[in-house]
Write a protein that holds these residues in place. Structure first.
Motif, short mmCIF file in Angstrom:
data_model
loop_
_atom_site.label_atom_id
_atom_site.label_comp_id
_atom_site.label_asym_id
_atom_site.label_seq_id
_atom_site.Cartn_x
_atom_site.Cartn_y
_atom_site.Cartn_z
N TYR A 39 -61.98 12.57 -78.42
CA TYR A 39 -62.40 13.81 -79.08
C TYR A 39 -63.46 14.53 -78.26
O TYR A 39 -63.39 15.76 -78.05
CB TYR A 39 -62.93 13.50 -80.48
N LEU A 40 -64.42 13.80 -77.72
CA LEU A 40 -65.52 14.41 -77.00
C LEU A 40 -65.08 15.01 -75.67
O LEU A 40 -65.62 16.05 -75.26
CB LEU A 40 -66.64 13.39 -76.77
N ILE A 41 -64.13 14.38 -74.99
CA ILE A 41 -63.74 14.89 -73.66
C ILE A 41 -62.52 15.80 -73.70
O ILE A 41 -62.20 16.44 -72.69
CB ILE A 41 -63.46 13.73 -72.68
N SER A 42 -61.83 15.89 -74.85
CA SER A 42 -60.60 16.68 -74.91
C SER A 42 -60.88 18.17 -74.73
O SER A 42 -61.96 18.67 -75.05
CB SER A 42 -59.89 16.46 -76.25
N SER A 43 -59.86 18.86 -74.25
CA SER A 43 -59.95 20.30 -74.04
C SER A 43 -60.16 21.02 -75.36
O SER A 43 -59.71 20.57 -76.43
CB SER A 43 -58.66 20.78 -73.38
N ALA A 44 -60.84 22.17 -75.30
CA ALA A 44 -61.14 22.93 -76.51
C ALA A 44 -59.88 23.37 -77.23
O ALA A 44 -59.84 23.40 -78.47
CB ALA A 44 -62.01 24.14 -76.16
N ASP A 45 -58.82 23.71 -76.48
CA ASP A 45 -57.59 24.15 -77.14
C ASP A 45 -56.82 22.99 -77.75
O ASP A 45 -55.80 23.18 -78.41
CB ASP A 45 -56.69 24.94 -76.18
N LYS A 46 -57.31 21.76 -77.55
CA LYS A 46 -56.76 20.58 -78.23
C LYS A 46 -57.73 20.04 -79.28
O LYS A 46 -57.60 18.91 -79.75
CB LYS A 46 -56.42 19.49 -77.22
#
Length: 491
Positions: A39-46
């Motif tokens: 969750y912390l490293i995922s892309s903003a659009d994900k």
């Protein structure tokens, strides 16, 4: 009536309430924590926060380290003010913490929310364990704690599957993960208010909180004067650094590097319903299902492994378990073949089952009867330091060797591509793939062949080998002539 049945019937209602609360607390924690790194490293659009690997691991490692340090203090305070009150405060704090983590997205507010949650969890941890201890006796303590640790793993096993069912990779799609945790904590709040009965507590002289904390820390320092204990704890800092890569590093490694579509296809041929439930957006399996092999293996195989390692001295069982842990996790990383991932996580779990219980047993064996509780109280220290150092290994070290976001930026520069640095992580990756006439899987393969992110396996192996060698030296030289008779008699 069998001894087991007699022991089982002696458990009071508070024992079962405490176990139920442990189930829901572990449900809340693992439902969040096993997915938090992604969750912390995922892309903003994900739906992610787009933190760097260094930021993600530093925060997770540091906050969890604090969580393991505080119980030695909160446990002492609970003995003075009462278990029911401490549990009530704990659930209120944890519920607020989980909710804040769901709604805040900026860096420092999120850290504060996570830290607030950790304080609540630190209030809970020693109280529920002490309740189990106080609601059992010599005739049923072994069964009682066996039930308790089984409940811990059941909660940890169920939670990630619930997370899979309620989350999605889209803006706002991760929020239900935290809200489910809030719901689990609210169940516990109801349980403690309506059904929890205060166990008998030893009457102690009235002391201020400062006096209690000072006395507790003084006792720890006194225990650490035993060089055998201190050296062992220092060695196990390295083991817990290795162990915590399962939570801080492995989930993001799976998401970044593995094409798990072959696993999905194999599972689909056996059970289409289960496969579709666990299906990720890229057509593979959700990472939670793969890391959860660890908890599942413990539930089904812990008794078998424990029966096997009973034949060995504790120190040798720990050495073998740690080596197996290192080999398993390294096997999961060294190649991007998803079947190696499955096998590696399972092997790691076997090592954990051999080593972790023996660590607690061995600390107890170092102490005289009147110091066992004092020595056991120090077992949090390697967890504390190991979590903190694990955040460094899974953060800056991982980012340098294996982080996909970092490596695709290097690759773009190597190929002389002109890519807008303001794009989201996934958009940046897709733009690089487009300019190179590749799809996402082809670009991932190119990055793997160019930068060899699986080399992080050597870091894992180094941690394992260092710990095993240190334990061998500890056993051969520091304990020479200082072993108990029962230790000499074993293999």
């Amino acid at each position: 009536m069998s001894k087991f049945t007699k022991a089982f019937k002696k458990f009071p209602s508070t024992f079962w309430v405490a176990n139920t609360m442990e189930l829901f607390e572990r449900w809340a924690w693992y439902g969040m924590f096993t997915s938090l790194s992604v969750y912390l490293i995922s892309s903003a659009d994900k739906g992610g926060l787009e933190w760097s690997s260094a930021q993600q691991s530093a925060v997770m490692g540091t906050v969890t380290a604090v969580l393991y340090f505080l119980p030695i203090l909160t446990g002492a305070l609970a003995d003075r003010i009462g278990y029911k009150l401490v549990l009530t405060i704990s659930y209120i704090v944890m519920g607020i913490g989980y909710y804040l983590m769901a709604v805040v997205t900026d860096y420092w507010p999120f850290i504060m929310a996570f830290s607030f949650l950790a304080v609540g969890a630190a209030l809970f941890k020693p109280v529920v364990s002490a309740t189990i201890s106080k609601t059992t006796d010599e005739s049923n303590a072994s069964i009682g704690f066996g039930i308790f640790y089984m409940i811990v793993n059941i909660g940890g096993f169920i939670a990630p599957f619930v997370t899979i069912g309620v989350t999605s990779e889209e803006p706002g799609g991760w929020m239900p993960m935290f809200l489910v945790s809030v719901g689990a904590i609210l169940v516990n709040l109801v349980l403690v208010l309506l059904f929890f009965k205060e166990p008998e507590r030893e009457e102690k002289p009235k002391e201020s909180a400062g006096q209690v904390i000072y006395k507790t820390l003084t006792n720890i320092v006194r225990a650490l004067a035993d060089y055998r204990l201190t050296v062992l704890l220092l060695i196990f800092v390295v083991f817990w650094t290795l162990f915590n890569q399962m939570y801080l590093m492995l989930p993001k490694f799976i998401v970044q590097w593995f094409d798990t579509r072959p696993l999905y296809e194999s599972l689909h041929s056996l059970s289409p319903g289960i496969a579709n439930f666990l299906k990720a957006e890229d057509g593979g399996l959700r990472f939670q299902a793969l890391t959860n092999i660890n908890a599942g293996a413990i539930i089904f195989f812990q008794l078998v492994v424990s029966s096997f390692v009973m034949k060995f001295r504790a120190i040798r069982a720990m050495m073998g378990g740690i080596l197996v842990c290192g080999i398993g996790l390294a096997a999961a990383l060294v190649t991007n073949n998803p079947w190696f991932l499955v096998i590696g996580v399972f092997i790691f779990s076997l090592g954990e089952m051999a080593c972790s219980p023996k660590f607690t047993e061995y600390i107890g064996s170092l102490a005289s009867q009147d110091k066992k509780a004092l020595y056991m109280g120090t077992s949090f220290l390697p967890h504390f330091a190991g979590n903190f150092i694990a955040g460094i290994i899974a953060g800056p070290v991982y980012q340098m060797i294996s982080d996909k976001v970092t490596l695709v930026e290097r690759f773009a520069a190597l190929k002389g591509l002109n890519v807008d640095s303001e794009l989201s992580q996934s958009a940046y990756f897709n733009e690089v793939a487009s300019q190179l006439n590749m799809d996402s899987f082809q670009l991932t393969s190119a990055l793997w062949e160019t930068y060899h992110p699986g080399n992080f396996a050597y870091v894992v192996l180094a941690l394992a080998l260092f710990t095993v060698v240190a334990l061998f030296i500890y056993d051969k030289f520091l304990l020479q002539g200082d072993r108990q008779p029962k230790e000499k008699a074993r293999a």
